[in-house]
Design an enzyme around this catalytic site. Sequence first.
Site: not given
Length: 152
Positions: A10, A67-69, A71, A99-100, A110, A138
């Site tokens: 959301h 919101g923060t990426g 979770g 690299h990954n 947010r 890796r």
Amino acid sequence: MTRIVIGNDHAAVAMKNEIKSMLESKGYEVINVGTDTNDSVDYPEFGQKAAMAVVKHEADFGIVICGTGIGISIAANKVPGIRCGLCKDVTDARLTREHNDANMLAMGARTTGLETAKDIVETFLNTPFSQGVNHIRRIEKLAKIDGSFKGE
């Protein structure tokens, strides 16, 4: 045509819609597995849905936004075969691909401005994996951790 799956909670509906429009205008096929309302939902289910679309080859890459990426990236990374990088700028986006060989991108609605988010998405999608021997080794080790390694 490159297929991109987008999952969001959301907090990220507006950013998802803007990213989706941008990608479609550039000729990408976008698969929306995120919520389209501002009603509170739980990000793990949307991170998992997007990640499953990538590992099932229904999408070439995934983008997840909460919101923060944080979770939603954790949720996506629980799916074997996913390498989801949380990116806050274009340098993160470039390096997570080079690299990954990340197959998913996570961002925070947010914590990241919309224009920066668009630049991150473009950089992520346009940066190839470097194929360096150290990077391949890796990535194989990561795949062994989650059980998705298909090599020797």
